[in-house]
Design a protein around this motif. Structure first.
Motif, PDB file in Angstrom:
ATOM      1  N   TYR A 124       2.414  -9.254   2.391  1.00 44.09           N
ATOM      2  CA  TYR A 124       1.832  -7.915   2.380  1.00 44.09           C
ATOM      3  C   TYR A 124       1.785  -7.362   3.792  1.00 44.09           C
ATOM      4  O   TYR A 124       1.721  -8.132   4.747  1.00 44.09           O
ATOM      5  N   ASN A 167       3.101  -4.411   0.925  1.00 41.96           N
ATOM      6  CA  ASN A 167       4.269  -4.033   0.143  1.00 41.96           C
ATOM      7  C   ASN A 167       4.070  -2.567  -0.258  1.00 41.96           C
ATOM      8  O   ASN A 167       3.406  -2.256  -1.240  1.00 41.96           O
ATOM      9  N   TYR A 168       4.630  -1.690   0.544  1.00 41.66           N
ATOM     10  CA  TYR A 168       4.378  -0.260   0.357  1.00 41.66           C
ATOM     11  C   TYR A 168       4.972   0.271  -0.942  1.00 41.66           C
ATOM     12  O   TYR A 168       4.447   1.224  -1.526  1.00 41.66           O
ATOM     13  N   SER A 169       6.070  -0.312  -1.414  1.00 38.72           N
ATOM     14  CA  SER A 169       6.694   0.176  -2.644  1.00 38.72           C
ATOM     15  C   SER A 169       5.784   0.005  -3.850  1.00 38.72           C
ATOM     16  O   SER A 169       5.874   0.746  -4.828  1.00 38.72           O
ATOM     17  N   LEU A 170       4.893  -1.001  -3.789  1.00 41.24           N
ATOM     18  CA  LEU A 170       3.957  -1.258  -4.885  1.00 41.24           C
ATOM     19  C   LEU A 170       2.536  -0.799  -4.556  1.00 41.24           C
ATOM     20  O   LEU A 170       1.615  -1.034  -5.334  1.00 41.24           O
ATOM     21  N   GLY A 171       2.378  -0.183  -3.408  1.00 44.15           N
ATOM     22  CA  GLY A 171       1.049   0.269  -3.005  1.00 44.15           C
ATOM     23  C   GLY A 171       0.110  -0.861  -2.636  1.00 44.15           C
ATOM     24  O   GLY A 171      -1.116  -0.694  -2.661  1.00 44.15           O
ATOM     25  N   GLN A 172       0.660  -2.028  -2.290  1.00 45.04           N
ATOM     26  CA  GLN A 172      -0.164  -3.191  -1.951  1.00 45.04           C
ATOM     27  C   GLN A 172      -0.382  -3.228  -0.442  1.00 45.04           C
ATOM     28  O   GLN A 172       0.351  -3.865   0.310  1.00 45.04           O
ATOM     29  N   THR A 173      -1.412  -2.523  -0.015  1.00 45.45           N
ATOM     30  CA  THR A 173      -1.717  -2.402   1.411  1.00 45.45           C
ATOM     31  C   THR A 173      -3.171  -2.781   1.663  1.00 45.45           C
ATOM     32  O   THR A 173      -3.907  -3.136   0.741  1.00 45.45           O
TER      33      THR A 173
END
Length: 270
Positions: free
Chosen positions: A90, A92-98
């Protein structure tokens, strides 16, 4: 002496009305979110003048907007070298995991000399905030400290690396574990948390530093805090656990405490 982590792991949801009197509001709020065993620890730690204690309150996952620990993606199951230390899965911006809280938690584990974990029992397991952190600490036990060797997360590159030396990034740190519940599972959870820490080559400091007890046995959840306040024996056991951990660290630094087998290499690694 510095760098001790204390874990507060009771993520009860909800908050009382702010229209209550300030002292009653504070009392009910603490009952909602904070592990009451911490009250005994706070008194005891205040007496240890030359130790700096960092409190990691994982119950904040349930009480603060945006506070989160993302789940482990099990990179280690593909190849040990693919699991980076610290974790690089992490953001992972594509999945919104910030906004992964582990980015702040990893440095605390690196800096600490000793760890004291306090957790309730949820369904024969630790609380979910603690389990999230445990899973994400898999990289501390054999994880790859040099991501460039796998060109970030290239599984084929990781599998090509031979003779992995399985670095134990947290080995040698001392620990204490306190587990409590009101019906079933305290002993099993205390044992599982201790076994997890020992599997990473952390060192237990003695029987008085590992406590599993029942508070308000089979009594209503709503009055659990009352049962705790009446249980002077458990409160003292929590203090003794903290003293035992502190004494072990002090003895280790002066060479008076030696763990048998220190320096020996395990013939098997994961």
């Amino acid at each position: 002496m510095s760098g001790t982590i204390l874990e507060n792991l009771d993520p009860r949801k909800g908050s009382p009305s702010p229209r209550l009197a300030e002292d009653e509001f504070e009392r009910r709020f603490l009952n909602q979110f904070q592990d009451r065993a911490f009250e005994s620890l706070g008194e005891e730690l205040a007496r240890i003048a030359d130790a700096a204690w960092d409190v990691l309150d994982l119950s904040r996952l349930a009480s603060e907007y945006g506070r989160q620990i993302h789940p482990c993606k099990a990179c280690f199951s593909t190849a040990a070298a693919l699991c980076h230390w610290p974790c690089s899965c992490y953001p992972n911006y594509s999945l919104g995991q910030t906004l992964d809280w582990m980015n702040e938690i990893y440095p605390l584990w690196v800096e600490t000399h000793e760890i004291l974990i306090v957790t309730p029992v949820n369904w024969y397991q630790t609380s979910s905030p603690l389990k999230l952190m445990i899973d994400r600490l898999v990289c501390a036990d054999g994880g790859n400290p040099e991501p460039t060797t796998t060109h970030d997360k290239q599984a084929k590159e990781a599998k090509k690396l031979k003779g992995w030396d399985y670095p134990r990034h947290l080995e040698g740190r001392l620990f204490s574990v306190i587990v409590h519940c009101d019906t079933e599972g305290a002993e099993n959870v205390r044992r599982s948390v201790s076994d997890w820490l020992k599997s990473m080559e952390l060192v237990p400091v003695g029987v008085r530093a590992e406590v599993d007890r029942y508070i308000g046995y089979w009594e209503p959840y709503a009055t659990n805090h009352v049962a705790y306040e009446k249980d002077a024996g458990f409160q003292e056991e929590v203090k003794v656990a903290a003293r035992t951990l502190y004494d072990a660290v002090a003895a280790t630094r002066t060479g008076q405490q030696v763990a048998a087998g220190t320096g020996l290499k395990s013939p098997r690694e994961k």
